[in-house]
Design a protein around this motif. Structure first.
Motif, short mmCIF file in Angstrom:
data_model
loop_
_atom_site.label_atom_id
_atom_site.label_comp_id
_atom_site.label_asym_id
_atom_site.label_seq_id
_atom_site.Cartn_x
_atom_site.Cartn_y
_atom_site.Cartn_z
N ALA A 151 -9.50 0.24 -0.28
CA ALA A 151 -10.11 1.21 -1.25
C ALA A 151 -9.65 2.54 -0.99
O ALA A 151 -9.81 3.47 -1.93
CB ALA A 151 -11.68 0.97 -0.69
N LEU A 152 -9.26 2.94 0.31
CA LEU A 152 -8.64 4.47 0.66
C LEU A 152 -7.56 4.32 -0.28
O LEU A 152 -7.33 5.56 -0.71
CB LEU A 152 -8.40 4.56 2.00
CG LEU A 152 -7.76 5.78 2.57
CD1 LEU A 152 -8.84 6.85 2.28
CD2 LEU A 152 -7.38 5.87 3.95
N ILE A 153 -6.66 3.65 -0.18
CA ILE A 153 -5.46 3.86 -1.17
C ILE A 153 -5.71 3.96 -2.34
O ILE A 153 -5.33 4.87 -3.15
CB ILE A 153 -4.59 2.63 -0.68
CG1 ILE A 153 -3.99 2.39 0.49
CG2 ILE A 153 -3.19 2.55 -1.75
CD1 ILE A 153 -3.48 1.19 1.26
N VAL A 186 0.73 -0.70 -3.06
CA VAL A 186 -0.58 -0.67 -3.68
C VAL A 186 -0.46 0.69 -4.85
O VAL A 186 -0.75 0.58 -5.91
CB VAL A 186 -1.86 -0.49 -3.10
CG1 VAL A 186 -2.95 0.00 -3.78
CG2 VAL A 186 -1.93 -1.81 -2.05
N THR A 187 0.23 1.67 -4.21
CA THR A 187 0.51 2.83 -5.03
C THR A 187 1.30 2.60 -6.04
O THR A 187 1.37 3.13 -7.29
CB THR A 187 1.00 3.98 -4.14
OG1 THR A 187 -0.09 4.31 -3.28
CG2 THR A 187 1.07 5.40 -4.87
N VAL A 188 2.46 2.18 -5.93
CA VAL A 188 3.77 1.63 -6.80
C VAL A 188 3.67 0.11 -7.39
O VAL A 188 4.47 -0.55 -6.64
CB VAL A 188 5.04 2.13 -6.18
CG1 VAL A 188 6.07 2.04 -7.18
CG2 VAL A 188 4.97 3.73 -5.63
N GLN A 240 2.37 11.77 -1.55
CA GLN A 240 4.07 11.96 -1.75
C GLN A 240 4.33 11.12 -2.88
O GLN A 240 5.04 11.80 -3.78
CB GLN A 240 4.28 11.47 -0.41
CG GLN A 240 4.47 12.64 0.74
CD GLN A 240 5.07 12.17 2.03
OE1 GLN A 240 5.35 11.00 2.08
NE2 GLN A 240 5.25 13.37 2.81
N LEU A 241 4.09 9.96 -2.88
CA LEU A 241 4.59 8.98 -3.96
C LEU A 241 4.09 9.34 -5.31
O LEU A 241 4.83 9.23 -6.21
CB LEU A 241 4.21 7.54 -3.70
CG LEU A 241 4.86 7.09 -2.50
CD1 LEU A 241 4.06 5.64 -2.10
CD2 LEU A 241 6.41 6.83 -2.56
N ASN A 242 2.95 10.13 -5.58
CA ASN A 242 2.23 10.53 -6.60
C ASN A 242 2.67 11.99 -6.95
O ASN A 242 2.19 12.47 -8.09
CB ASN A 242 0.89 10.04 -6.68
CG ASN A 242 0.52 8.70 -6.74
OD1 ASN A 242 1.17 8.12 -7.61
ND2 ASN A 242 -0.29 8.28 -5.96
N PHE A 275 3.17 -7.41 -8.31
CA PHE A 275 2.10 -7.36 -7.30
C PHE A 275 2.41 -6.97 -5.98
O PHE A 275 3.61 -6.90 -5.66
CB PHE A 275 1.54 -8.85 -7.03
CG PHE A 275 0.97 -9.45 -8.59
CD1 PHE A 275 -0.21 -8.96 -9.05
CD2 PHE A 275 1.74 -10.37 -9.20
CE1 PHE A 275 -0.81 -9.55 -10.05
CE2 PHE A 275 1.24 -10.77 -10.47
CZ PHE A 275 -0.14 -10.22 -10.74
N VAL A 276 1.60 -6.87 -4.99
CA VAL A 276 1.56 -6.29 -3.72
C VAL A 276 2.48 -7.49 -3.06
O VAL A 276 1.84 -8.64 -2.93
CB VAL A 276 0.36 -6.07 -2.73
CG1 VAL A 276 0.71 -5.87 -1.41
CG2 VAL A 276 -0.33 -4.81 -3.82
#
Length: 146
Positions: free
Chosen positions: A123-125, A93-95, A41-43, A100-101
């Motif tokens: 890793a999945l993210i 992690v996505t944005v 969704q974010l992407n 940084f996180v």
């Protein structure tokens, strides 16, 4: 355009293997699907949102969770603390444009996921973000998943 033409077969196989290993390592298929849908969704990856909504339903994710995923922070008790921690980490992690996180986001996830599961979740993210970028860059519309 067939999905097999999106990437070199060797690259596609490696990305698929990473995705599968990460999902297995998370240990919760329903949660894994919530994570990949939220990243998608974010992407703005319609193909991946469509595909993973189908898979999420197959894994028994509740419709209310799917309906409110884009506003999970305001959704009250629709998501438990563990799901909220995973979704917050997914967004962080996505944005990465804000830096940084955040430490508090990482710490919350670490409270709910032992080290190995946390590594698989990250890793999945990372894997779904790669898939999103491929699908968006290639302008693959939803509906091609079977």
């Amino acid at each position: 355009m067939s999905r097999t033409n999106l990437l070199d077969r060797e690259v596609a196989a490696a990305m698929s293997a990473l995705s599968a290993a990460a999902k297995r390592g998370v240990g919760d298929p329903a949660l894994a699907e919530l994570v990949v849908i939220r990243a998608s969704q974010l992407n703005h990856c319609a193909f991946c949102v469509d595909m993973h909504l189908t898979i999420a339903r197959e894994h028994g994710v509740r419709e209310k969770q799917l309906d409110l995923l884009s506003v999970w922070e305001e959704a009250g008790d629709v998501y438990d603390e563990r799901e909220r921690a995973a979704l917050a980490l997914t967004e962080a992690v996505t944005v990465l444009t804000d830096g940084f996180v955040p430490d508090e986001v990482y710490a919350a996830a670490a409270r709910h996921f032992p080290d190995a599961r946390l590594a698989h979740l990250i890793a999945l993210i990372t894997a779904i973000n790669s898939w999103n970028r491929v699908m968006v860059a290639r302008r693959i519309p939803p509906g091609g998943y079977s």
